[in-house]
Design a protein around this motif. Structure first.
Motif, PDB file in Angstrom:
ATOM      1  N   SER A 131       0.875  -1.268   0.063  1.00  0.00           N
ATOM      2  CA  SER A 131       0.079  -0.081   0.109  1.00  0.00           C
ATOM      3  C   SER A 131       0.705   1.276  -0.201  1.00  0.00           C
ATOM      4  O   SER A 131       1.995   1.396   0.717  1.00  0.00           O
ATOM      5  CB  SER A 131      -0.736   0.051   1.163  1.00  0.00           C
ATOM      6  OG  SER A 131      -1.658  -1.245   1.095  1.00  0.00           O
ATOM      7  N   ARG A 155      -0.954   8.101  -0.729  1.00  0.00           N
ATOM      8  CA  ARG A 155      -2.052   7.960  -1.588  1.00  0.00           C
ATOM      9  C   ARG A 155      -3.129   7.250  -1.123  1.00  0.00           C
ATOM     10  O   ARG A 155      -4.333   7.587  -1.657  1.00  0.00           O
ATOM     11  CB  ARG A 155      -1.607   7.513  -3.065  1.00  0.00           C
ATOM     12  CG  ARG A 155      -0.605   8.640  -3.643  1.00  0.00           C
ATOM     13  CD  ARG A 155      -0.648   8.176  -5.161  1.00  0.00           C
ATOM     14  NE  ARG A 155       0.245   9.134  -6.113  1.00  0.00           N
ATOM     15  CZ  ARG A 155       1.423   9.478  -6.074  1.00  0.00           C
ATOM     16  NH1 ARG A 155       2.145   8.659  -5.480  1.00  0.00           N
ATOM     17  NH2 ARG A 155       1.932  10.485  -6.763  1.00  0.00           N
ATOM     18  N   LYS A 156      -2.909   6.740  -0.114  1.00  0.00           N
ATOM     19  CA  LYS A 156      -3.852   5.866   0.682  1.00  0.00           C
ATOM     20  C   LYS A 156      -4.529   4.768  -0.641  1.00  0.00           C
ATOM     21  O   LYS A 156      -5.891   4.491  -0.531  1.00  0.00           O
ATOM     22  CB  LYS A 156      -5.247   6.653   1.148  1.00  0.00           C
ATOM     23  CG  LYS A 156      -4.611   7.695   2.088  1.00  0.00           C
ATOM     24  CD  LYS A 156      -3.822   7.146   3.521  1.00  0.00           C
ATOM     25  CE  LYS A 156      -3.846   8.292   4.202  1.00  0.00           C
ATOM     26  NZ  LYS A 156      -2.906   7.871   5.367  1.00  0.00           N
ATOM     27  N   THR A 157      -3.685   4.002  -1.217  1.00  0.00           N
ATOM     28  CA  THR A 157      -3.998   3.203  -2.246  1.00  0.00           C
ATOM     29  C   THR A 157      -3.366   1.879  -2.171  1.00  0.00           C
ATOM     30  O   THR A 157      -2.241   1.814  -1.622  1.00  0.00           O
ATOM     31  CB  THR A 157      -3.987   3.804  -3.668  1.00  0.00           C
ATOM     32  OG1 THR A 157      -2.524   4.116  -3.742  1.00  0.00           O
ATOM     33  CG2 THR A 157      -4.878   4.841  -3.807  1.00  0.00           C
TER      34      THR A 157
END
Length: 211
Positions: free
Chosen positions: A151, A155-157
């Motif tokens: 992860s 970018r929190k992805t």
């Protein structure tokens, strides 16, 4: 007559005590402890060499049957049997975590790799989660199955989620060969993770530093 009886009783008790002590002092089966060893590998790239941001490895998750201390042997019936005397020197999840951190430092040419919780004030860029579903041998082959998720914390992805499967030969029939193959399996897993990290890092520009 009484003296002779007393001497006889005393000798009898001494004999009983000697037999009991002899039974207690018989050598017991010793436990043999094993530890995974990092496998030194050359860097895959130097993209992270000057970075100050952390790659954080979360606690390794083990399938229930892997959580004991005994080394597992796969039987022809499909069941796994844990050895009573051949044991991991420490919890397997911690050993895999320590080896992966050492491996990733080599592969990415950086010291900015840490196991959870990491340095108190470290800035985390990538977070790595690893679930180990199989990590055992059958005397001839060592089987590893793991799922890893990478992860991007900025970018929190999720940038990668893959399954790692490997069956590699055990070079020696002893448990030491089993552990050598396990160490190499972790090294190969680390190499695949390092390649995924480099790919993710190169495909996404570094975000601007927040004021």
């Amino acid at each position: 007559m009484n003296t002779a009886n007393n001497v006889g009783r005393s000798l009898g008790w001494l004999l009983v005590c000697a037999l009991l002590l002899g039974g207690c002092l018989k050598p017991t089966t010793n436990n043999i402890l094993y530890a995974l060893q990092p496998v030194r590998q050359p860097p895959l790239g130097h993209d992270f060499t000057t970075s100050k941001e952390l790659i954080l490895l979360m606690p390794i998750q083990l399938a229930p049957h892997l959580q004991g201390r005994g080394l597992l042997t796969q039987r022809t019936s499909g069941e796994a049997r844990a050895s009573a005397n051949h044991l991991w020197a420490g919890p397997l999840d911690q050993q895999i975590s320590q080896q992966m951190v050492a491996d990733l430092k080599d592969l990415l040419a950086t010291d900015q790799v840490a196991a959870y919780p990491g340095p108190r004030y470290g800035v985390i860029r990538y977070q790595l989660e690893v679930d180990i579903n199989e990590f055992s041998g059958n005397g001839r082959q060592f089987i590893t199955t793991a799922v890893y998720t990478l992860s991007d914390s900025v970018r929190k992805t999720i940038v990668a989620r893959k399954t790692f499967r490997q069956t590699r030969p055990i070079d020696k029939p002893e448990y030491s060969g089993y552990v050598d193959s396990g160490s190499q399996a972790v090294a190969d897993l680390s190499r695949e993770v390092a390649a995924a990290l480099l790919s993710a890092h190169r495909s996404q520009p570094v975000p601007p530093i927040r004021p």
